[in-house]
Write a protein that holds these residues in place. Structure first.
Motif, PDB file in Angstrom:
ATOM      1  N   LEU A 105       0.826  -1.217  -0.085  1.00  0.00           N
ATOM      2  CA  LEU A 105      -0.020   0.085   0.184  1.00  0.00           C
ATOM      3  C   LEU A 105       0.953   1.039   0.011  1.00  0.00           C
ATOM      4  CD1 LEU A 105      -2.966   1.084   0.261  1.00  0.00           C
ATOM      5  CD2 LEU A 105      -2.449   1.263   2.676  1.00  0.00           C
TER       6      LEU A 105
ATOM      7  N   HIS B 295      -0.980   5.670  -4.649  1.00  0.00           N
ATOM      8  CA  HIS B 295      -0.842   4.284  -5.022  1.00  0.00           C
ATOM      9  C   HIS B 295      -1.108   3.911  -6.475  1.00  0.00           C
ATOM     10  CE1 HIS B 295      -1.300   0.017  -3.493  1.00  0.00           C
ATOM     11  NE2 HIS B 295      -2.116  -0.086  -4.716  1.00  0.00           N
TER      12      HIS B 295
ATOM     13  N   HIS C 108      -5.647   0.991  -6.243  1.00  0.00           N
ATOM     14  CA  HIS C 108      -6.107   1.521  -4.516  1.00  0.00           C
ATOM     15  C   HIS C 108      -7.410   0.723  -4.194  1.00  0.00           C
ATOM     16  CE1 HIS C 108      -6.852   4.262  -1.188  1.00  0.00           C
ATOM     17  NE2 HIS C 108      -5.652   4.002  -0.876  1.00  0.00           N
TER      18      HIS C 108
ATOM     19  N   THR D 275      -7.049  -2.891  -3.772  1.00  0.00           N
ATOM     20  CA  THR D 275      -6.292  -3.312  -2.308  1.00  0.00           C
ATOM     21  C   THR D 275      -6.704  -3.118  -1.387  1.00  0.00           C
ATOM     22  OG1 THR D 275      -4.330  -2.709  -3.871  1.00  0.00           O
ATOM     23  CG2 THR D 275      -3.992  -2.775  -1.530  1.00  0.00           C
TER      24      THR D 275
ATOM     25  N   ALA E 154       1.284  -4.345   5.778  1.00  0.00           N
ATOM     26  CA  ALA E 154       1.243  -3.664   4.607  1.00  0.00           C
ATOM     27  C   ALA E 154       2.412  -2.958   4.526  1.00  0.00           C
ATOM     28  CB  ALA E 154       0.104  -2.723   4.240  1.00  0.00           C
TER      29      ALA E 154
ATOM     30  N   THR F 237       4.895   0.183   2.027  1.00  0.00           N
ATOM     31  CA  THR F 237       4.827   1.031   0.987  1.00  0.00           C
ATOM     32  C   THR F 237       6.407   1.275   0.320  1.00  0.00           C
ATOM     33  OG1 THR F 237       4.874   3.440   0.456  1.00  0.00           O
ATOM     34  CG2 THR F 237       5.662   2.963   2.491  1.00  0.00           C
TER      35      THR F 237
END
Length: 487
Positions: free
Chosen positions: A208, A215, A227, A230, A248, A250
């Motif tokens: 994420l 995203h 997004h 997800t 999650a 990034t």
């Protein structure tokens, strides 16, 4: 007389490393051979290195950390050896993380993807899966983490299901403690997959990258709804596995560096209790589009400090959220135990802690080694799933890693005060410098970690009570992460 009574006049030095911290003038960080640390003012440090009388309180503190010793040097050496053996205890049982790359198929077209995408092809055959399970059980570790990756692994769900059932049948006699993880976009979760993941108590990790605009820009789909999909997948997985069963992380692009607070706030909004701020890796499409994709170490560190500052402010206001990488480093700084995080080990986690079974039957020492092979360099290919485990461990790749993967023996690392909390990265050095040891002066791995350690030790030295309560919770009371991968 009273000053002499409160000082230690006769002592010996034990091996230690030191660094003058850039963010806290007049402070010298001293670390023992086992990684325990102490802060000294410059005057006390000068007394120490010149064997001059030391304040008794400072001397007691350094004695307890085996940075100096009074009379019985053999006792200090034994204590130091015990602590060092505990810190390196991950070496006792061999590789515990086994990654199965079941397919390269993926419907995303992420610009920072680390491997090539092949829709509808490149799926692990049954024979490769069977042999990979046998190799895994030949490794001696009593604790095995089985991680499924891709591509998008849920596009090969039947192969995942087959491998898990093979492992369960094999483990009736094997009696290993097994933990299953899945790294996925979660876009292809259906009821059958959810029931399966729940039955085998899977832990799921997804990507994420932040708010919808960021995203969707980083992880494009033809439908432009990555997004939304997800978030739908996260909701489904949480309903089946519980909120702590879904993590999650990034991946940080140039666009991400402009939005540290927005990224953290998105994780808080969605109920996550942790965020992993992961920089780009110099592999795959990133390497091919370096000028467009890459950013400097200084830009990352500026982002990281802003994001961490925002996270600490949130915690001080009662919003509990952890930055996973910071927590891993703090656990290494404040305890004598291994964190379980294979990417920051010395000797290197590649091969010594991880085996990767690729869809085509090749076995690699790390996921980065697999990515390196996609770029044409097979230095970290250990062999095939048809080879016995003993031959994989005795491969040329493992000899290369043994020679270049011990930080305490590398130029620039051997005398670094942070070496106890860091680890070498031969795959990155092969990618960027063309050889496995690399050079610290030009290493972004070294520059990034040195900057993070300077920041963290500066914060610890200031000892703000609210911040230290947060750090204490992250070290002693928060969930750990073995490995985090792209989903």
């Amino acid at each position: 007389m009273s000053e002499l009574a409160n000082s230690l006049e006769a002592y010996q030095l034990m091996p230690f490393r030191f660094r003058r911290l850039e963010r806290t003038p007049d402070t010298v960080l001293v670390t023992s051979e086992a990684g325990e640390h102490a802060f000294l003012e410059e005057s006390s440090f000068n007394q120490l290195v010149n064997l001059k009388p030391l304040n008794l309180g400072i001397a007691d503190d350094l004695d307890a950390r085996q940075i100096l010793c009074r009379d019985d040097r053999s006792l200090a050496v034994r204590l130091l050896a015990t602590k060092l053996r505990t810190r390196k205890s991950f070496l006792r049982h061999g590789p515990s993380l086994h990654i199965f790359v079941v397919t390269l198929s993926c419907d995303h077209s992420c610009a920072y993807c680390q491997v090539s995408r092949r829709i509808g092809s490149a799926e692990m055959p049954e024979g490769v899966a069977v042999a990979a399970v046998e190799r895994m059980f030949e490794s001696p570790s009593p604790d095995l983490t089985v991680e499924f990756q891709g591509g998008e692994p849920l596009l090969a769900f039947d192969r995942i299901s087959q491998i898990v059932r093979l492992i369960e049948a094999r483990n009736v006699d094997g009696r290993r403690r097994i933990r299953y993880t899945l790294t996925s976009t979660l876009h292809h979760l259906d009821e059958r997959a959810l029931q399966f993941l729940q039955h085998y108590n899977f832990h799921v990790s997804t990507s994420l990258d932040g708010p919808a605009n960021l995203h969707n820009g980083n992880r494009p789909l033809p439908t432009r709804d990555s997004h939304t999909r997800t978030l739908e997948g996260i909701a489904k997985a949480r309903a089946a596995l519980g909120i702590d069963g879904v993590a999650a992380l990034t991946t940080l692009t140039k666009a991400s560096l402009e939005q540290p607070e927005a990224i953290v706030d998105e994780y808080v909004r969605l109920g996550f209790r942790s965020v992993f701020l992961r920089p780009l890796s110099p592999f795959g499409f990133v390497a091919r589009a370096a000028r467009r994709m890459e950013y400097g170490t200084s830009a990352f560190l500026t982002f990281y400090e802003r994001a961490l500052g925002h996270i600490l402010d949130l915690n001080a206001r009662g919003v509990e959220i952890e930055e996973v990488y910071t927590a891993i480093l703090l656990k290494s700084i404040f305890t004598s135990y291994s964190t379980g995080y294979v990417d920051l080990r010395s000797p290197v986690g590649a091969g010594f802690g991880t085996l990767v079974y690729n869809y085509d039957g090749d076995v690699y020492a790390s996921d980065e080694g697999r990515m390196l092979a996609e770029m044409g360099d097979k230095s970290l290919r250990m062999g095939s799933v048809q080879d016995f485990y003993r031959d994989l461990i005795d491969s040329d790749a493992m000899h290369l890693l043994a020679a270049s993967g011990l930080a305490e023996s590398l130029p620039g690392c051997a005398d670094c005060a942070f070496v106890h909390y860091c680890g070498p990265d031969p795959a990155r050095s092969l990618s960027s410098a063309g050889e496995p040891a690399g050079h610290r002066a030009w290493s972004d791995h070294c520059g990034r970690h040195t900057g993070i350690f300077e920041l963290l030790f500066g914060i610890v030295r200031k000892a703000n009570p609210a911040t230290m309560r947060t750090f204490d919770r992250w070290v002693h009371g928060s969930p750990g992460v073995d490995r985090a991968e792209c989903a």
